[in-house]
Motif scaffolding. Structure first.
Motif, PDB file in Angstrom:
ATOM      1  N   MET A   1      21.011 -24.792  15.353  1.00 49.66           N
ATOM      2  CA  MET A   1      21.362 -25.135  16.705  1.00 49.66           C
ATOM      3  C   MET A   1      20.073 -25.374  17.463  1.00 49.66           C
ATOM      4  O   MET A   1      19.117 -24.616  17.339  1.00 49.66           O
ATOM      5  N   MET A   2      20.051 -26.456  18.229  1.00 50.44           N
ATOM      6  CA  MET A   2      18.852 -26.767  18.991  1.00 50.44           C
ATOM      7  C   MET A   2      19.197 -27.405  20.321  1.00 50.44           C
ATOM      8  O   MET A   2      20.192 -28.093  20.444  1.00 50.44           O
ATOM      9  N   ASP A   3      18.355 -27.139  21.303  1.00 46.47           N
ATOM     10  CA  ASP A   3      18.496 -27.725  22.627  1.00 46.47           C
ATOM     11  C   ASP A   3      17.866 -29.116  22.590  1.00 46.47           C
ATOM     12  O   ASP A   3      16.722 -29.281  22.199  1.00 46.47           O
ATOM     13  N   ILE A   4      18.652 -30.103  22.950  1.00 45.66           N
ATOM     14  CA  ILE A   4      18.197 -31.488  22.904  1.00 45.66           C
ATOM     15  C   ILE A   4      17.825 -31.956  24.302  1.00 45.66           C
ATOM     16  O   ILE A   4      18.570 -31.772  25.250  1.00 45.66           O
ATOM     17  N   ASN A   5      16.679 -32.595  24.390  1.00 49.12           N
ATOM     18  CA  ASN A   5      16.218 -33.193  25.635  1.00 49.12           C
ATOM     19  C   ASN A   5      16.065 -34.683  25.374  1.00 49.12           C
ATOM     20  O   ASN A   5      15.257 -35.095  24.554  1.00 49.12           O
ATOM     21  N   GLN A   6      16.836 -35.476  26.088  1.00 49.87           N
ATOM     22  CA  GLN A   6      16.852 -36.923  25.856  1.00 49.87           C
ATOM     23  C   GLN A   6      15.489 -37.560  26.067  1.00 49.87           C
ATOM     24  O   GLN A   6      15.147 -38.538  25.426  1.00 49.87           O
ATOM     25  N   LYS A   7      14.675 -36.997  26.934  1.00 50.98           N
ATOM     26  CA  LYS A   7      13.382 -37.598  27.251  1.00 50.98           C
ATOM     27  C   LYS A   7      12.291 -37.239  26.256  1.00 50.98           C
ATOM     28  O   LYS A   7      11.217 -37.797  26.280  1.00 50.98           O
ATOM     29  N   SER A   8      12.577 -36.303  25.370  1.00 56.25           N
ATOM     30  CA  SER A   8      11.559 -35.850  24.436  1.00 56.25           C
ATOM     31  C   SER A   8      11.728 -36.490  23.061  1.00 56.25           C
ATOM     32  O   SER A   8      12.675 -36.189  22.350  1.00 56.25           O
ATOM     33  N   PRO A   9      10.806 -37.371  22.666  1.00 56.17           N
ATOM     34  CA  PRO A   9      10.901 -37.939  21.315  1.00 56.17           C
ATOM     35  C   PRO A   9      10.708 -36.881  20.238  1.00 56.17           C
ATOM     36  O   PRO A   9      11.162 -37.033  19.119  1.00 56.17           O
ATOM     37  N   ALA A  10      10.066 -35.782  20.570  1.00 60.68           N
ATOM     38  CA  ALA A  10       9.852 -34.714  19.592  1.00 60.68           C
ATOM     39  C   ALA A  10      11.186 -34.126  19.130  1.00 60.68           C
ATOM     40  O   ALA A  10      11.336 -33.759  17.959  1.00 60.68           O
ATOM     41  N   ILE A  30      22.718 -28.504  21.683  1.00 60.29           N
ATOM     42  CA  ILE A  30      23.157 -27.991  22.972  1.00 60.29           C
ATOM     43  C   ILE A  30      22.295 -28.634  24.042  1.00 60.29           C
ATOM     44  O   ILE A  30      21.141 -28.992  23.783  1.00 60.29           O
ATOM     45  N   SER A  31      22.861 -28.826  25.205  1.00 58.15           N
ATOM     46  CA  SER A  31      22.097 -29.405  26.300  1.00 58.15           C
ATOM     47  C   SER A  31      22.832 -29.185  27.609  1.00 58.15           C
ATOM     48  O   SER A  31      24.052 -29.089  27.628  1.00 58.15           O
ATOM     49  N   GLY A  32      22.081 -29.117  28.671  1.00 56.09           N
ATOM     50  CA  GLY A  32      22.652 -29.050  30.001  1.00 56.09           C
ATOM     51  C   GLY A  32      22.886 -30.439  30.578  1.00 56.09           C
ATOM     52  O   GLY A  32      23.414 -30.582  31.667  1.00 56.09           O
ATOM     53  N   ASN A  33      22.508 -31.464  29.827  1.00 53.62           N
ATOM     54  CA  ASN A  33      22.634 -32.847  30.271  1.00 53.62           C
ATOM     55  C   ASN A  33      23.805 -33.515  29.547  1.00 53.62           C
ATOM     56  O   ASN A  33      23.727 -33.771  28.351  1.00 53.62           O
ATOM     57  N   PRO A  34      24.901 -33.835  30.267  1.00 51.90           N
ATOM     58  CA  PRO A  34      26.056 -34.456  29.604  1.00 51.90           C
ATOM     59  C   PRO A  34      25.765 -35.835  29.025  1.00 51.90           C
ATOM     60  O   PRO A  34      26.487 -36.297  28.146  1.00 51.90           O
ATOM     61  N   LYS A  35      24.699 -36.492  29.459  1.00 53.56           N
ATOM     62  CA  LYS A  35      24.354 -37.814  28.931  1.00 53.56           C
ATOM     63  C   LYS A  35      23.902 -37.745  27.476  1.00 53.56           C
ATOM     64  O   LYS A  35      23.894 -38.757  26.784  1.00 53.56           O
ATOM     65  N   ILE A  36      23.539 -36.574  27.018  1.00 45.80           N
ATOM     66  CA  ILE A  36      23.074 -36.393  25.644  1.00 45.80           C
ATOM     67  C   ILE A  36      24.183 -36.691  24.633  1.00 45.80           C
ATOM     68  O   ILE A  36      23.916 -37.120  23.520  1.00 45.80           O
ATOM     69  N   GLN A  37      25.441 -36.483  25.025  1.00 46.15           N
ATOM     70  CA  GLN A  37      26.559 -36.710  24.104  1.00 46.15           C
ATOM     71  C   GLN A  37      26.499 -38.083  23.460  1.00 46.15           C
ATOM     72  O   GLN A  37      26.855 -38.238  22.298  1.00 46.15           O
ATOM     73  N   ALA A  46      25.984 -32.576  13.808  1.00 42.87           N
ATOM     74  CA  ALA A  46      27.338 -32.161  13.463  1.00 42.87           C
ATOM     75  C   ALA A  46      28.196 -31.900  14.688  1.00 42.87           C
ATOM     76  O   ALA A  46      29.408 -32.104  14.654  1.00 42.87           O
ATOM     77  N   ALA A  47      27.586 -31.431  15.775  1.00 42.55           N
ATOM     78  CA  ALA A  47      28.363 -31.070  16.950  1.00 42.55           C
ATOM     79  C   ALA A  47      27.475 -31.019  18.182  1.00 42.55           C
ATOM     80  O   ALA A  47      26.253 -31.001  18.084  1.00 42.55           O
ATOM     81  N   PHE A  48      28.131 -30.961  19.338  1.00 40.48           N
ATOM     82  CA  PHE A  48      27.437 -30.890  20.611  1.00 40.48           C
ATOM     83  C   PHE A  48      28.155 -29.922  21.533  1.00 40.48           C
ATOM     84  O   PHE A  48      29.373 -29.938  21.623  1.00 40.48           O
ATOM     85  N   LEU A  49      27.389 -29.071  22.200  1.00 39.80           N
ATOM     86  CA  LEU A  49      27.922 -28.168  23.215  1.00 39.80           C
ATOM     87  C   LEU A  49      27.176 -28.409  24.516  1.00 39.80           C
ATOM     88  O   LEU A  49      25.945 -28.442  24.535  1.00 39.80           O
ATOM     89  N   LEU A  50      27.929 -28.574  25.585  1.00 40.19           N
ATOM     90  CA  LEU A  50      27.336 -28.740  26.902  1.00 40.19           C
ATOM     91  C   LEU A  50      27.132 -27.358  27.508  1.00 40.19           C
ATOM     92  O   LEU A  50      28.059 -26.547  27.565  1.00 40.19           O
TER      93      LEU A  50
END
Length: 74
Positions: A1-10, A30-37, A46-50
């Protein structure tokens, strides 16, 4: 499980590295940004949690992590 940040290419690079080194290992984003979906499926996750999410939502996903390869968005 990892926190995804759309702005981070890393983040994207790390996802690709995990998937190529451990094929078949389900990776949950996981992310606090719904645009990540929109990019979760493209990355092969495999999955996404907001965030914030309930533990029962996480449990529902990890209860059967290898059940199909379909994307689950909760």
């Amino acid at each position: 499980m990892m926190d995804i940040n759309q702005k981070s290419p890393a983040c994207k690079d790390l996802v690709h590295q995990i998937i190529s080194c451990h094929p078949g290992l389900p990776v949950i984003a996981i992310s606090g940004n719904p645009k990540i979906q929109s990019i979760v499926k493209k990355l092969g996750l495999a999955a996404f949690l907001l965030m914030p999410f309930m533990l029962k939502e996480l449990y529902h996903i990890v209860e059967n992590p290898f059940a199909g390869q379909a994307l689950k968005c909760i």
